[in-house]
Design an enzyme around this catalytic site. Structure first.
Site, PDB file in Angstrom:
ATOM      1  N   ARG A  64     -31.336  33.252 -40.952  1.00 10.38           N
ATOM      2  CA  ARG A  64     -29.562  33.175 -40.336  1.00 10.38           C
ATOM      3  C   ARG A  64     -28.475  32.982 -41.262  1.00 10.38           C
ATOM      4  O   ARG A  64     -27.088  32.664 -41.450  1.00 10.38           O
ATOM      5  CB  ARG A  64     -29.396  32.614 -39.435  1.00 10.38           C
ATOM      6  CG  ARG A  64     -30.587  33.282 -37.748  1.00 10.38           C
ATOM      7  CD  ARG A  64     -30.937  32.010 -36.657  1.00 10.38           C
ATOM      8  NE  ARG A  64     -31.221  31.309 -36.727  1.00 10.38           N
ATOM      9  CZ  ARG A  64     -32.997  30.813 -36.834  1.00 10.38           C
ATOM     10  NH1 ARG A  64     -33.356  31.968 -36.178  1.00 10.38           N
ATOM     11  NH2 ARG A  64     -33.231  29.823 -36.609  1.00 10.38           N
ATOM     12  N   GLU A 101     -41.957  21.342 -39.505  1.00  5.31           N
ATOM     13  CA  GLU A 101     -42.050  19.756 -38.311  1.00  5.31           C
ATOM     14  C   GLU A 101     -44.090  19.639 -38.028  1.00  5.31           C
ATOM     15  O   GLU A 101     -44.233  18.880 -38.317  1.00  5.31           O
ATOM     16  CB  GLU A 101     -41.674  20.442 -37.197  1.00  5.31           C
ATOM     17  CG  GLU A 101     -41.785  19.435 -35.693  1.00  5.31           C
ATOM     18  CD  GLU A 101     -41.194  20.048 -35.079  1.00  5.31           C
ATOM     19  OE1 GLU A 101     -40.723  20.816 -34.438  1.00  5.31           O
ATOM     20  OE2 GLU A 101     -40.574  19.094 -33.615  1.00  5.31           O
TER      21      GLU A 101
HETATM   22  P1  AMP Z   1     -34.631  21.403 -40.664  1.00  3.94           P
HETATM   23  O1  AMP Z   1     -35.986  22.011 -42.249  1.00  3.94           O
HETATM   24  O2  AMP Z   1     -35.827  20.535 -39.896  1.00  3.94           O
HETATM   25  O3  AMP Z   1     -33.719  21.082 -40.908  1.00  3.94           O
HETATM   26  O4  AMP Z   1     -34.726  22.979 -39.666  1.00  3.94           O
HETATM   27  C1  AMP Z   1     -34.054  23.344 -40.021  1.00  3.94           C
HETATM   28  C2  AMP Z   1     -34.030  25.180 -40.192  1.00  3.94           C
HETATM   29  O5  AMP Z   1     -35.334  25.544 -38.907  1.00  3.94           O
HETATM   30  C3  AMP Z   1     -33.155  25.575 -40.073  1.00  3.94           C
HETATM   31  O6  AMP Z   1     -33.178  27.310 -40.816  1.00  3.94           O
HETATM   32  C4  AMP Z   1     -33.281  26.370 -38.497  1.00  3.94           C
HETATM   33  O7  AMP Z   1     -32.605  27.592 -38.428  1.00  3.94           O
HETATM   34  C5  AMP Z   1     -34.758  26.326 -38.198  1.00  3.94           C
HETATM   35  N1  AMP Z   1     -34.708  25.169 -37.259  1.00  3.94           N
HETATM   36  C6  AMP Z   1     -34.956  23.976 -37.034  1.00  3.94           C
HETATM   37  N2  AMP Z   1     -34.777  23.616 -35.024  1.00  3.94           N
HETATM   38  C7  AMP Z   1     -33.737  24.314 -34.912  1.00  3.94           C
HETATM   39  C8  AMP Z   1     -33.365  23.570 -33.347  1.00  3.94           C
HETATM   40  N3  AMP Z   1     -34.142  23.373 -32.461  1.00  3.94           N
HETATM   41  N4  AMP Z   1     -32.317  25.380 -33.013  1.00  3.94           N
HETATM   42  C9  AMP Z   1     -32.678  26.710 -33.765  1.00  3.94           C
HETATM   43  N5  AMP Z   1     -33.089  26.638 -35.051  1.00  3.94           N
HETATM   44  C10 AMP Z   1     -33.999  25.221 -35.340  1.00  3.94           C
END
Ligand code: AMP
Length: 181
Positions: A64, A101
């Site tokens: 995205r 995660e």
């Molecule tokens: P993070 O590495 O935990 O900051 O996760 C960010 C990435 O995961 C981004 O590329 C987001 O598109 C996706 N992502 C994580 N959590 C969500 C969520 N609750 N809704 C949509 N996309 C998410």
């Protein structure tokens, strides 16, 4: 009172409960991308602070971040750098492991995508734990980029991603926030 930009963006994002797994509220930006006004406003807001400054490249995180980053690069007359999941880029790459995660994955960037000292803005749709953006930041810094900012449409502040990226010395900008995760 919320600004109209914030209202427009909040209203344009669809929330899907329990996707991709139970307990996650997935913030789906495909509805924002499909709404001409909301898409334009999101891109305009992200571009606005940089109008008139020298930005060499926008780095977008798969997938995205490619859509938003491509539009921002066009507006700023900057180049575009794709940061991809491992194994997708055809030429010599630098690779970094990043935390998800559950477990870890790896992302890559072409070695010649950025030159030392180039001024780069990192873009993705959403920051949650910041693990993905941290990996991308490390790749760009490894190749000598000057990262001006990391920009996202959505912040999930309860997950602490902003602090993680700011601790690396990179200013973070987000347009809207949702509580929880
Ligand atoms: P993070 O590495 O935990 O900051 O996760 C960010 C990435 O995961 C981004 O590329 C987001 O598109 C996706 N992502 C994580 N959590 C969500 C969520 N609750 N809704 C949509 N996309 C998410």
């Amino acid at each position: 009172m919320k600004s109209s930009v914030e209202e427009t963006l909040l209203a344009a994002i669809r929330t899907i409960p329990d996707y991709p797994k139970p307990g996650i509220l997935f913030r789906d930006i495909t509805t924002l991308l499909g709404n001409a006004r909301a898409f334009r406003r999101a891109v305009d807001e992200l571009v606005h602070p940089w109008a008139g400054s020298k930005v060499d490249k926008i780095a977008g995180i798969e997938a995205r971040g490619f859509i938003l980053g491509g539009a921002i690069a066009h507006q700023l007359s900057a180049g575009f750098i794709p940061i991809r999941k491992k194994g997708k880029l055809p030429h010599d790459t630098v690779r970094v492991a990043y935390s998800l995660e559950y477990g870890i994955d790896e992302m890559e960037m072409h070695k010649d995508a950025v030159k030392p000292g180039e001024r780069v803005i990192l873009v993705d749709d959403l920051i949650a734990t910041g693990g993905t953006a941290e990996g991308a930041t490390k790749l760009l810094k490894q190749m000598g980029a000057e990262i001006l900012s990391a920009c996202f449409v959505v912040d999930l502040p309860d997950l602490g991603g902003r602090r993680k990226i700011e601790a690396l010395g990179v200013p973070v900008r987000t347009l809207i926030a949702f509580e929880g995760h």
